[in-house]
Scaffold this motif. Structure first.
Motif, PDB file in Angstrom:
ATOM      1  N   SER A 167      18.212 -17.190  -5.717  1.00 59.90           N
ATOM      2  CA  SER A 167      16.811 -17.382  -5.331  1.00 59.90           C
ATOM      3  C   SER A 167      16.615 -16.946  -3.891  1.00 59.90           C
ATOM      4  N   THR A 168      15.376 -16.671  -3.519  1.00 68.06           N
ATOM      5  CA  THR A 168      15.088 -16.249  -2.155  1.00 68.06           C
ATOM      6  C   THR A 168      13.639 -16.581  -1.801  1.00 68.06           C
ATOM      7  N   ILE A 169      13.435 -17.119  -0.605  1.00 67.40           N
ATOM      8  CA  ILE A 169      12.068 -17.307  -0.118  1.00 67.40           C
ATOM      9  C   ILE A 169      11.681 -16.172   0.813  1.00 67.40           C
ATOM     10  N   VAL A 170      12.634 -15.298   1.082  1.00 68.75           N
ATOM     11  CA  VAL A 170      12.359 -14.106   1.887  1.00 68.75           C
ATOM     12  C   VAL A 170      12.189 -12.927   0.934  1.00 68.75           C
ATOM     13  N   PRO A 171      11.057 -12.235   0.954  1.00 70.64           N
ATOM     14  CA  PRO A 171      10.841 -11.121   0.027  1.00 70.64           C
ATOM     15  C   PRO A 171      11.946 -10.071   0.098  1.00 70.64           C
ATOM     16  N   LYS A 172      12.405  -9.641  -1.078  1.00 71.32           N
ATOM     17  CA  LYS A 172      13.413  -8.588  -1.171  1.00 71.32           C
ATOM     18  C   LYS A 172      12.797  -7.357  -1.815  1.00 71.32           C
ATOM     19  N   LYS A 173      13.173  -6.200  -1.312  1.00 75.38           N
ATOM     20  CA  LYS A 173      12.617  -4.948  -1.815  1.00 75.38           C
ATOM     21  C   LYS A 173      13.413  -4.454  -3.027  1.00 75.38           C
ATOM     22  N   LEU A 174      12.691  -3.990  -4.058  1.00 82.15           N
ATOM     23  CA  LEU A 174      13.325  -3.357  -5.213  1.00 82.15           C
ATOM     24  C   LEU A 174      13.309  -1.858  -4.977  1.00 82.15           C
ATOM     25  N   ASP A 175      14.387  -1.348  -4.393  1.00 75.96           N
ATOM     26  CA  ASP A 175      14.430   0.070  -4.004  1.00 75.96           C
ATOM     27  C   ASP A 175      14.305   0.997  -5.198  1.00 75.96           C
ATOM     28  N   PHE A 176      14.746   0.522  -6.360  1.00 83.18           N
ATOM     29  CA  PHE A 176      14.707   1.368  -7.555  1.00 83.18           C
ATOM     30  C   PHE A 176      13.274   1.763  -7.912  1.00 83.18           C
ATOM     31  N   LEU A 177      12.313   0.936  -7.517  1.00 80.16           N
ATOM     32  CA  LEU A 177      10.911   1.194  -7.873  1.00 80.16           C
ATOM     33  C   LEU A 177      10.118   1.769  -6.705  1.00 80.16           C
ATOM     34  N   ARG A 178      10.792   2.100  -5.623  1.00 82.07           N
ATOM     35  CA  ARG A 178      10.082   2.596  -4.440  1.00 82.07           C
ATOM     36  C   ARG A 178       9.273   3.853  -4.765  1.00 82.07           C
ATOM     37  N   GLY A 179       8.039   3.868  -4.289  1.00 79.04           N
ATOM     38  CA  GLY A 179       7.194   5.050  -4.449  1.00 79.04           C
ATOM     39  C   GLY A 179       6.518   5.172  -5.796  1.00 79.04           C
ATOM     40  N   LYS A 180       6.756   4.222  -6.699  1.00 76.60           N
ATOM     41  CA  LYS A 180       6.150   4.290  -8.029  1.00 76.60           C
ATOM     42  C   LYS A 180       4.876   3.445  -8.043  1.00 76.60           C
ATOM     43  N   LYS A 181       3.774   4.029  -8.418  1.00 79.37           N
ATOM     44  CA  LYS A 181       2.498   3.320  -8.454  1.00 79.37           C
ATOM     45  C   LYS A 181       2.411   2.488  -9.727  1.00 79.37           C
ATOM     46  N   VAL A 182       2.228   1.198  -9.576  1.00 80.08           N
ATOM     47  CA  VAL A 182       2.208   0.272 -10.712  1.00 80.08           C
ATOM     48  C   VAL A 182       0.797   0.198 -11.294  1.00 80.08           C
ATOM     49  N   VAL A 183       0.693   0.369 -12.615  1.00 79.90           N
ATOM     50  CA  VAL A 183      -0.611   0.279 -13.279  1.00 79.90           C
ATOM     51  C   VAL A 183      -0.714  -0.937 -14.199  1.00 79.90           C
ATOM     52  N   HIS A 233       0.824  -1.213   0.000  1.00 81.82           N
ATOM     53  CA  HIS A 233       0.000   0.000   0.000  1.00 81.82           C
ATOM     54  C   HIS A 233       0.855   1.259   0.000  1.00 81.82           C
ATOM     55  N   SER A 234       2.079   1.145   0.451  1.00 81.89           N
ATOM     56  CA  SER A 234       2.979   2.302   0.434  1.00 81.89           C
ATOM     57  C   SER A 234       3.821   2.330  -0.836  1.00 81.89           C
ATOM     58  N   ASN A 235       3.399   1.543  -1.843  1.00 79.70           N
ATOM     59  CA  ASN A 235       4.051   1.505  -3.153  1.00 79.70           C
ATOM     60  C   ASN A 235       5.508   1.045  -3.079  1.00 79.70           C
ATOM     61  N   GLU A 236       5.779   0.108  -2.206  1.00 83.23           N
ATOM     62  CA  GLU A 236       7.077  -0.553  -2.194  1.00 83.23           C
ATOM     63  C   GLU A 236       6.936  -1.892  -2.924  1.00 83.23           C
ATOM     64  N   VAL A 237       7.947  -2.224  -3.735  1.00 82.97           N
ATOM     65  CA  VAL A 237       7.890  -3.424  -4.561  1.00 82.97           C
ATOM     66  C   VAL A 237       8.781  -4.508  -3.958  1.00 82.97           C
ATOM     67  N   PHE A 238       8.202  -5.692  -3.750  1.00 84.52           N
ATOM     68  CA  PHE A 238       8.946  -6.821  -3.210  1.00 84.52           C
ATOM     69  C   PHE A 238       8.882  -7.993  -4.185  1.00 84.52           C
ATOM     70  N   VAL A 239       9.929  -8.801  -4.188  1.00 83.50           N
ATOM     71  CA  VAL A 239       9.981  -9.990  -5.035  1.00 83.50           C
ATOM     72  C   VAL A 239      10.539 -11.159  -4.236  1.00 83.50           C
ATOM     73  N   PHE A 240      10.156 -12.363  -4.642  1.00 79.99           N
ATOM     74  CA  PHE A 240      10.765 -13.557  -4.058  1.00 79.99           C
ATOM     75  C   PHE A 240      10.511 -14.737  -4.979  1.00 79.99           C
ATOM     76  N   GLY A 241      11.298 -15.793  -4.819  1.00 78.54           N
ATOM     77  CA  GLY A 241      11.148 -16.970  -5.669  1.00 78.54           C
ATOM     78  C   GLY A 241      12.477 -17.468  -6.193  1.00 78.54           C
ATOM     79  N   SER A 242      12.424 -18.231  -7.297  1.00 75.74           N
ATOM     80  CA  SER A 242      13.618 -18.931  -7.778  1.00 75.74           C
ATOM     81  C   SER A 242      14.546 -18.058  -8.613  1.00 75.74           C
TER      82      SER A 242
END
Length: 592
Positions: free
Chosen positions: A122-138, A100-109
């Motif tokens: 790979s990661t099972i712990v979500p990692k934040k994509l700081d480059f996309l922070r604050g950008k609203k995804v459409v 909801h605060s427009n932070e992007v997280f990813v996880f998986g293989s």
């Protein structure tokens, strides 16, 4: 009328850079001039349809995102932060979500660095994509490498992941380890939607122009040639001067929906997935002429088939049909659109994904149908499911179990019927009836009790009048037990200790509530100990709970020495004690 165009990209293993990939599965009809590429199971691309919300909500239906195994890794607290989500990858082993605060997280293989984390780990712990922070995804879509495209509210496009065919649009074939801005083109154009095929990409601008780039062995870029396209290029030809409102990609084909309902396609056509009446590849956009006179409002692409929905709720299908994905009742391909589900009520949504051979549709009354490849089985006719959302079909039956679109999560004040009932239990503000038990009040609603319980239905029908006092005295059961019973009528759940569940078992027996009786027995079985075993056995015998009686008896025999040393064992009446010893003896409990 708004047109909703859903894009589905299909995952496929990256074809060898030098030569065209081998033929697709048996259902593909190769074109003489352009052999089709390897079409593997890659994730779907997000189309421009209004996001389905679910826990996700879609047309009042809620979708549980944890139905996708990856999201079961998240805690309830993490799930509560999710606003948008997408599961993708050749085995549905990658996921991206936006909070909801427009932070992007990813996880998986992290195949082909498609998570954009800067590495290939790979990661099972979500990692934040700081480059996309604050950008609203459409809009978000993904290919088969996989590569990922993401469009933001301000019209920017970011790309990362597999780039063997310049599908990231940066002019190179270097893998994109982290999100990069697609800047070369569209110049000064704001993008509102993106779509990915196997290894090509498309973007739709706010003014209705379509751009494409990447792999082009079958003409899927629409440039008039089969040369790969390293940068975004405007698709012209028959689209010139027209306003597109939606885009979607098959594995190596592309489709566009025009504002007045026409559909255009280009690229690979070995199965007739362009719907133009033949199976020849098209290097530039061609109109699906047989849909003339119909106004399409949604188009989706599967692995090698298409579905299109008119503004009157009529559904058309064309392309490959090896798994029954056209829903025609057979497995014959169709080179031109054919109407399906004509005997059903109005269709309001269709779903497909370029990484699967699965199709789904939702009707005006909320019924959800599925067909095609479902858990490996071909279903050649639309099959009515118990689902309330087309998204559930892909979570439970598609292979891989990807999401067919970017899903939008709702965390607002909306309550389902079940949630509303749970909230209003024992609420003085809305109740119209009170039970008095042990001097305490329990507030309920007569209508709910009549709907949920035959005991109350009979009581109110035969005894109750509007003049009667709206307080009912209960003396047979304790407050704790009776409140648990009433709460069960509102929630279908029971939360009691095993010893308390004995009293509720008595009530369930008296009121002929068989489901509640079974729940009580489960609670007792799961909470049995040496100390309470004989008490529970006595209760099971008293309330004629045969399965529970057998369970408790076996437990007592298995722990005979300890059980016979408990207070409950020696406080039981002589008849039961004698009967227990006799039964235990017959079971050989007293043999050395």
């Amino acid at each position: 009328m708004e047109r909703c165009f859903r894009d589905r990209s299909a995952p496929c293993s990256p074809p060898p850079p030098a030569s065209p990939p081998p033929l697709p599965p048996p259902h593909v009809l190769p074109s003489p001039s352009h052999p089709p590429p390897i079409l593997s199971s890659s994730p779907p691309s997000a189309l421009t349809a209004p996001p389905q919300q679910g826990r996700l909500r879609s047309a009042a239906a809620m979708v549980d995102v944890s139905k996708w195994p990856l999201f079961s890794l998240l805690s309830p607290e993490e799930l509560a932060t999710v606003q948008q989500a997408c599961v993708f990858g050749t085995t549905a082993n990658e996921a991206i979500y936006i909070t909801h605060s427009n932070e992007v997280f990813v996880f998986g293989s992290n195949s082909s660095s498609c998570l954009g984390t800067g590495d290939s780990l790979s990661t099972i712990v979500p990692k934040k994509l700081d480059f996309l922070r604050g950008k609203k995804v459409v809009s978000l879509s993904y290919g088969s490498g996989p590569h990922v495209l993401l469009a933001t509210e301000d019209g920017q496009v970011f790309a990362w992941g597999h780039n063997g065919y310049s599908q990231l649009g940066n002019g190179t074939t270097n893998q994109g380890l982290a999100p990069l801005l697609v800047t070369a083109n569209p110049q000064n154009k704001k993008v509102k939607e993106v779509a990915c095929g196997s290894h090509h990409s498309m973007a739709l601008t706010v003014d209705g122009e379509v751009f494409a780039w990447g792999y082009n062995n079958c003409g899927q870029i629409g440039s008039g040639s089969t040369a790969n396209q390293p940068y975004p290029r405007k698709v012209t030809g028959l689209l010139q001067g027209k306003t597109a409102v939606g885009i979607t990609c098959g594995q190596t084909s592309s489709m566009a929906l025009i504002d007045y309902g026409e559909v255009y396609g280009w690229g690979y056509n070995g199965n007739g997935q362009l719907g133009i009446g033949n199976n020849g590849n098209q290097l530039t956009p061609c109109r699906v002429a047989s849909l003339q006179g119909l106004c399409m409002q949604q188009v989706v692409s599967g692995y090698s088939h298409c579905l299109a929905l008119t503004d009157e709720g009529l559904l058309y299908a064309w392309g490959a049909n090896t798994y029954g994905q056209l829903g025609t009742g057979n497995k014959s391909n169709h080179l031109s659109p054919v109407q399906i589900m004509a005997d059903k009520e109005r269709i309001v949504e269709v779903a497909a994904c370029h990484s699967t051979h699965t199709s789904a549709a939702k009707t005006q009354s909320g019924k959800v149908y599925m067909w095609g490849q479902c858990r490996g089985q071909p279903i050649v006719m639309p099959h009515l499911t118990h689902f309330t959302s087309t998204d559930d079909v892909f979570a439970c039956f598609a292979t891989p179990s990807v999401m067919w679109r970017l899903m939008s999560m709702e965390h607002d004040d909306f309550l389902t019927v079940a949630e509303a009932l749970r909230k209003e239990f024992d609420s003085p503000e809305t109740s119209d009836l009170k039970f008095s038990v042990d001097g305490k009040y329990i507030h309920v609603h007569k209508a709910v009790l009549k709907i949920r319980c035959e005991h109350f239905r009979s009581m109110f029908r035969s005894q109750w009048t509007e003049d009667q006092q709206e307080v009912i005295e209960i003396g047979q059961f304790s407050y704790h037990v009776y409140r648990s019973f009433l709460q069960f009528l509102y929630t279908d759940t029971v939360d009691l200790q095993p010893e308390d569940a004995i009293g509720l078992l008595d009530l369930a027996t008296s009121y002929c509530e068989n489901r509640l009786k079974r729940l009580c027995q489960q609670i007792i079985k799961r909470g049995i100990t040496v100390e309470n075993a004989f008490t529970l056995l006595s209760a099971a015998i008293q309330y004629d709970a045969e399965d529970l009686e057998v369970f408790c008896f076996r437990f007592c025999v298995n722990h005979l020495t300890e059980v016979t040393q408990t207070r409950a064992f020696w406080q039981v009446d002589g008849v039961m004690l004698k009967d227990f010893i006799s039964r235990a003896s017959r079971c050989g409990a007293f043999k050395n």
